[in-house]
Design a protein around this motif. Structure first.
Motif, PDB file in Angstrom:
ATOM      1  N   GLY A   1      62.384  -7.866  10.827  1.00  0.00           N
ATOM      2  CA  GLY A   1      62.522  -6.415  10.821  1.00  0.00           C
ATOM      3  C   GLY A   1      61.638  -5.786  11.891  1.00  0.00           C
ATOM      4  O   GLY A   1      60.438  -6.056  11.939  1.00  0.00           O
ATOM      5  N   VAL A   2      62.240  -4.967  12.725  1.00  0.00           N
ATOM      6  CA  VAL A   2      61.538  -4.314  13.841  1.00  0.00           C
ATOM      7  C   VAL A   2      61.626  -2.806  13.649  1.00  0.00           C
ATOM      8  O   VAL A   2      62.679  -2.287  13.270  1.00  0.00           O
ATOM      9  N   VAL A   3      60.520  -2.109  13.886  1.00  0.00           N
ATOM     10  CA  VAL A   3      60.533  -0.644  13.906  1.00  0.00           C
ATOM     11  C   VAL A   3      60.158  -0.209  15.313  1.00  0.00           C
ATOM     12  O   VAL A   3      59.030  -0.433  15.768  1.00  0.00           O
ATOM     13  N   ASP A   4      61.110   0.383  16.000  1.00  0.00           N
ATOM     14  CA  ASP A   4      60.923   0.800  17.389  1.00  0.00           C
ATOM     15  C   ASP A   4      61.255   2.283  17.493  1.00  0.00           C
ATOM     16  O   ASP A   4      62.395   2.682  17.232  1.00  0.00           O
ATOM     17  N   ALA A   5      60.260   3.083  17.876  1.00  0.00           N
ATOM     18  CA  ALA A   5      60.436   4.533  17.981  1.00  0.00           C
ATOM     19  C   ALA A   5      60.984   5.128  16.688  1.00  0.00           C
ATOM     20  O   ALA A   5      61.852   6.010  16.695  1.00  0.00           O
TER      21      ALA A   5
ATOM     22  N   SER B   1      54.967  -7.282  21.458  1.00  0.00           N
ATOM     23  CA  SER B   1      54.345  -7.113  22.775  1.00  0.00           C
ATOM     24  C   SER B   1      54.847  -5.862  23.480  1.00  0.00           C
ATOM     25  O   SER B   1      54.144  -5.304  24.333  1.00  0.00           O
ATOM     26  N   ALA B   2      56.054  -5.418  23.095  1.00  0.00           N
ATOM     27  CA  ALA B   2      56.630  -4.220  23.703  1.00  0.00           C
ATOM     28  C   ALA B   2      56.252  -2.946  22.961  1.00  0.00           C
ATOM     29  O   ALA B   2      56.769  -1.867  23.275  1.00  0.00           O
ATOM     30  N   GLY B   3      55.378  -3.064  21.964  1.00  0.00           N
ATOM     31  CA  GLY B   3      54.884  -1.875  21.278  1.00  0.00           C
ATOM     32  C   GLY B   3      55.547  -1.545  19.961  1.00  0.00           C
ATOM     33  O   GLY B   3      55.199  -0.537  19.333  1.00  0.00           O
ATOM     34  N   ALA B   4      56.481  -2.370  19.507  1.00  0.00           N
ATOM     35  CA  ALA B   4      57.155  -2.111  18.240  1.00  0.00           C
ATOM     36  C   ALA B   4      56.331  -2.661  17.076  1.00  0.00           C
ATOM     37  O   ALA B   4      55.483  -3.537  17.251  1.00  0.00           O
ATOM     38  N   SER B   5      56.575  -2.138  15.885  1.00  0.00           N
ATOM     39  CA  SER B   5      55.975  -2.679  14.669  1.00  0.00           C
ATOM     40  C   SER B   5      56.909  -3.723  14.072  1.00  0.00           C
ATOM     41  O   SER B   5      58.138  -3.566  14.101  1.00  0.00           O
TER      42      SER B   5
END
Length: 274
Positions: A130-134, A157-161
């Protein structure tokens, strides 16, 4: 008390379990589930066996008491038992060789209780990253080896949770699918006690290039169902779990994602999803 997937769980433990990240700890006055402990000698009779899951655990029933029992073939007596004494109350007994925390978080004890509870609350447990991006959720669903943990590291690494790289809870409410982090083992070492609405669901595989193919709901369902932890022992809960699978694969964008394991896939997916 802890919260997993929006379920508030009161645990009768002497201390916070060491294997559970404290970000899942909450202060609440009421619980959705209560788990109390007792000595093995004080457990209720097991009764009749109704369901056997390999050699890991089995479901038993005696009068109105249901029991989830861990009884490895190497042990003469059950190693642990979770007995449902009321709709929201379970009694945990265990052998002295394991702790109550180990039964709940290293063995499948708590996951089994939650799988059933979630099914009747429009939710389920899913083998996924599970990724949270923006603020938007992305699910990468699939069996071991398709790149879920690799993807988790790239997105992190790209800033997502990262909610989890292995087991994510999903729930349908307010006409939307939500994804929740879980505290169980993560091979990438990335978990978060967060939730986000799901923007898209991808079924990843390693490829020569980054390429996404939109899937129909029927195509997606064939990928989804093997990765959902289904309450096969409870026909009513099973029907509700299958209803969730139908909602998730028909109401949310579905993609097969062939990807190269480098940072370019992050830009590719962000552009794909707008």
């Amino acid at each position: 008390m802890l919260s997993i997937g929006g379920c508030r769980i009161a645990l009768d433990l002497p201390a916070w379990p060491a294997m559970v990240d404290q970000q899942f700890q909450i202060n609440a006055s009421t619980a959705d589930l209560q788990i109390h402990t007792c000595a093995a000698a004080d457990r209720y009779p097991l009764g009749q066996r109704l369901f056997q899951a390999d050699q890991v655990w089995a479901l038993w029933q005696h009068e109105h008491i249901r029991s989830i029992v861990g009884h490895p073939p190497t042990h003469a007596e059950p190693l642990w038992a979770l007995q449902q004494t009321a709709a929201d109350t379970w009694l945990l007994s265990h052998d002295s060789s394991v702790s109550a925390a180990e039964v709940l978080f290293d063995y499948p004890g708590l996951q089994l209780i939650l799988i059933e509870w979630l099914s009747v609350h429009q939710g389920g447990l899913l083998h996924a990253c599970g990724v949270v991006d923006a603020g938007q959720g992305l699910l990468l669903v699939g069996p071991p080896g398709v790149g879920k943990s690799t993807s988790a590291r790239l997105w992190h690494s790209a800033g997502a949770s990262i909610l989890s790289d292995d087991r994510v809870i999903v729930r349908w409410h307010a006409d939307q699918l939500w994804a929740y982090g879980t505290p169980w083992y993560s091979s990438a070492g990335l978990i978060a006690a967060q939730a986000a609405p799901v923007r898209a669901i991808c079924y990843p595989s390693h490829g020569a290039t980054n390429h996404a193919t939109r899937l129909s709901s029927a195509q997606a369902l064939r990928h989804w169902l093997p990765e959902q932890f289904l309450p096969l022992w409870n026909p009513i809960a099973l029907d509700q779990a299958l209803e969730l699978a139908d909602y998730a694969t028909s109401k949310v964008d579905q993609w097969h994602l062939a990807f190269v394991p480098d940072s370019e896939v992050i830009s590719y997916v962000r552009q794909l999803l707008g």
